[in-house]
Design a protein around this motif. Structure first.
Motif, short mmCIF file in Angstrom:
data_model
loop_
_atom_site.label_atom_id
_atom_site.label_comp_id
_atom_site.label_asym_id
_atom_site.label_seq_id
_atom_site.Cartn_x
_atom_site.Cartn_y
_atom_site.Cartn_z
N SER A 113 0.72 -1.05 -0.25
CA SER A 113 -0.10 -0.12 -0.08
C SER A 113 1.03 0.99 -0.59
N LEU A 114 1.97 1.47 0.70
CA LEU A 114 3.32 2.80 0.89
C LEU A 114 3.89 2.22 -0.19
N ALA A 115 3.90 0.99 -1.58
CA ALA A 115 4.83 1.45 -2.14
C ALA A 115 3.80 2.36 -3.49
N GLU A 116 1.98 1.64 -3.07
CA GLU A 116 1.62 2.18 -3.96
C GLU A 116 1.45 3.35 -4.32
N LEU A 117 1.59 4.20 -3.27
CA LEU A 117 0.63 5.86 -2.75
C LEU A 117 2.35 6.17 -2.99
N ASP A 118 3.75 6.03 -2.55
CA ASP A 118 4.31 6.58 -2.88
C ASP A 118 4.62 7.29 -4.76
N VAL A 119 4.51 5.77 -5.37
CA VAL A 119 4.45 6.37 -7.42
C VAL A 119 3.05 6.79 -7.74
N VAL A 120 1.78 7.00 -6.77
CA VAL A 120 0.70 7.60 -7.04
C VAL A 120 1.04 9.19 -6.97
N LEU A 121 1.58 9.32 -5.62
CA LEU A 121 1.62 10.84 -5.29
C LEU A 121 2.84 11.54 -6.18
N ARG A 122 3.75 10.59 -6.75
CA ARG A 122 5.18 11.09 -7.78
C ARG A 122 4.41 11.39 -9.07
N ARG A 123 3.23 10.94 -9.16
CA ARG A 123 2.48 10.87 -10.33
C ARG A 123 2.07 12.62 -10.34
N PRO B 184 9.14 11.55 -0.62
CA PRO B 184 7.89 10.41 0.33
C PRO B 184 7.67 10.85 1.30
N PRO B 185 6.12 9.65 1.61
CA PRO B 185 5.46 10.37 2.70
C PRO B 185 6.21 9.56 3.58
N GLU B 186 6.01 10.02 5.16
CA GLU B 186 6.79 9.83 6.31
C GLU B 186 5.94 9.05 7.07
N GLU B 187 6.71 7.91 7.76
CA GLU B 187 5.36 7.24 8.81
C GLU B 187 5.27 7.91 9.86
N VAL B 188 3.69 8.81 10.58
CA VAL B 188 3.65 9.46 11.53
C VAL B 188 3.29 8.25 13.32
N ILE B 189 1.91 7.44 12.30
CA ILE B 189 2.25 5.93 13.05
C ILE B 189 2.11 4.72 12.77
N PRO B 190 2.25 3.44 13.35
CA PRO B 190 2.29 2.46 11.87
C PRO B 190 0.65 2.11 11.52
N GLY B 191 1.60 2.40 10.22
CA GLY B 191 -0.19 2.35 9.40
C GLY B 191 -1.60 3.94 9.16
N ILE B 192 -0.39 4.86 9.23
CA ILE B 192 -0.30 6.37 8.70
C ILE B 192 0.78 6.83 8.51
N VAL B 193 0.25 7.44 7.37
CA VAL B 193 1.82 8.07 6.79
C VAL B 193 1.35 8.96 6.48
N ARG B 194 1.64 10.38 6.21
CA ARG B 194 2.38 12.11 5.73
C ARG B 194 2.32 12.02 4.49
N ALA B 195 1.68 13.37 3.48
CA ALA B 195 2.59 13.64 3.04
C ALA B 195 2.24 14.86 2.54
N ASP B 196 2.65 15.88 1.65
CA ASP B 196 2.07 16.40 0.85
C ASP B 196 2.27 16.37 -0.31
N VAL B 197 0.83 16.71 -1.45
CA VAL B 197 0.51 16.66 -1.73
C VAL B 197 -0.47 17.35 -3.02
N ASP B 198 -0.65 17.81 -4.21
CA ASP B 198 -1.20 19.43 -5.08
C ASP B 198 -2.22 18.62 -5.78
N ALA B 199 -3.58 17.67 -4.89
CA ALA B 199 -4.30 17.40 -5.94
C ALA B 199 -5.63 17.31 -4.48
N SER B 200 -6.61 16.60 -4.86
CA SER B 200 -8.26 16.91 -3.86
C SER B 200 -7.78 15.59 -3.14
#
Ligand SMILES: C[S@@+](CC[C@H](N)C(=O)[O-])C[C@H]1O[C@@H](n2cnc3c(N)ncnc32)[C@H](O)[C@@H]1O
Length: 383
Positions: free
Chosen positions: A14-24, A30-46
């Motif tokens: 799931s994380l690997a998928e998120l990483d490539v989609v955010l780069r799209r 890359p997303p940074e882990e906040v707590i296990p299972g939840i990551v945080r990232a900046d992206v310009d999309a809804s």
């Protein structure tokens, strides 16, 4: 926008998928882990657009406040402000609250939040109690609930609001509503198929990609790729599967309003020529034959030998079907034997010499009590 992504059961894929989609969407970090299972990232999309693309993310929250305070009374006040911003004077508002990573500090009082909101909005306010980790996607899809998360991340406290949740009805409809199903063959869960498509497409524009599944079975990969806007080609050695996939795609293009598939044919994947599919494709996304469902220990050496031979033939024939730099997102089986896992090692070791570079994986996708595990790899054609 600063988001929190709540990852699904199989976190690494799931994380690997998120990483490539955010780069799209041109995310630079890359997303940074906040707590296990939840990551945080900046992206310009809804959040809705991201949710419509991702297979492995359950919920997306927008971070609305970053507080240096850990004092409960301060945070409670901020939660009220955030929720009030989503309310309308005199109109009913339903909210839920989850606190994570805040250790043993006292908790935000839902009743106090409710009272303060009632006073501010002069409206009927309802609080829905949730499990500690928050509400499930089903509850959020079916009810209009404003779900707030208060999460301690190091020195700061994040206050975030869920903006999108997985549309479990649509996923379920694709999984169980299609006219042709053959559970004996083992169908890919649609969410896994979507993750495999995204891992193959990576940061390219899906609308410019053609995806080929030469072991299409019931067409799960083709449907998920069509929803992403890709052109698709499918084939299978079994004419019933090809016929069934045709029926599924006809149902699907009506139910989900997508373009029809390009071509479907009966083909042995170990022997496909470029002429069979007419043009080189950008990606092959596929779950090949994984062998018999529960081989005994005595059967395993022969099963693995047979699979290795088939996979080798398949990877040899794939080489000419892919554009230079094209990718393969593929399931390769592994076998749980007691505490250990047996993999198709000699195949995996040979792929480099056949002209493939491993880009990602293996990601293991398994269910309890099963001998055959799915391992997902992403390879790129060299040169
Ligand atoms: C595990 S199923 C794929 C299921 C598919 N991913 C789905 O979700 O429906 C494997 C498929 O490979 C097909 N198959 C087996 N050997 C093949 C071969 N040599 N060439 C092409 N297809 C083959 C089977 O008929 C079967 O439909």
């Amino acid at each position: 926008m600063n988001y929190l992504f709540f990852l699904g059961r199989v976190r690494d894929i799931s994380l690997a998928e998120l990483d490539v989609v955010l780069r799209r969407f041109h995310a630079t970090q890359p997303p940074e882990e906040v707590i296990p299972g939840i990551v945080r990232a900046d992206v310009d999309a809804s959040a809705d657009e991201l949710m419509s693309i991702l297979g492995g993310t359950i919920k997306i929250a927008e971070v609305l406040e970053i507080s240096a305070s850990t004092i409960t009374a301060d945070l409670q006040e901020r939660v009220v402000e955030v929720l009030a911003g989503f309310g309308t004077q005199g109109e009913k508002l339903v909210f839920s609250l989850a606190e994570l990573g805040r250790g043993s500090s006292d908790h935000i009082g839902a009743d106090e939040v409710k009272d303060a909101l009632r006073e501010k909005l002069q409206a009927n306010i309802r609080y829905i109690e949730s499990p500690q980790e928050g509400l499930g996607a089903a509850q959020l899809t079916h009810h209009k609930i404003h779900e707030i998360y208060v999460i301690q991340q190091g020195e700061v406290t994040l206050i975030a609001k869920i903006m999108a949740a997985q549309d479990i009805d649509a996923w379920g409809k694709r999984d169980f509503g299609k006219p042709y199903r053959d559970p004996k063959k083992g169908m890919l869960p649609p969410k896994l198929a979507r993750m495999m498509v995204n891992l193959a497409v990576q940061d390219s524009d899906p609308a410019k990609m053609t995806i080929f599944d030469p072991f299409c079975g019931s067409g799960t990969v083709l449907m998920e790729a069509l929803l992403m806007g890709c052109a698709v080609i499918g084939s299978d050695i079994d004419k019933d599967a090809v016929h069934g996939t045709g029926a599924n795609l006809a149902w699907f293009s009506k139910a989900f309003n997508t373009a029809p598939a390009d071509a479907l044919g009966v083909q042995d994947a170990t022997n496909i020529m470029l002429a069979d599919i007419k043009k080189q494709v950008d990606c092959i996304v596929t779950e090949p034959f994984l062998g018999r469902p529960n081989p005994t220990l005595a059967q395993l050496p022969n099963v693995m030998k047979g699979l290795e031979k088939m996979y080798l033939g398949v990877f040899k024939s794939f080489r000419s079907l892919l554009k230079p730099g094209g990718r393969i997102s593929v399931v390769i089986p592994a076998f749980a034997v007691g505490e250990s896992v047996k993999t198709l090692n000699s195949l995996i070791d040979r792929l480099e010499t056949l002209g493939y570079t491993r880009e990602k994986g293996p990601f293991t996708y398994t269910r309890p009590q099963t001998t055959v595990q799915r391992q997902i790899f992403v390879y790129r054609v060299k040169g």
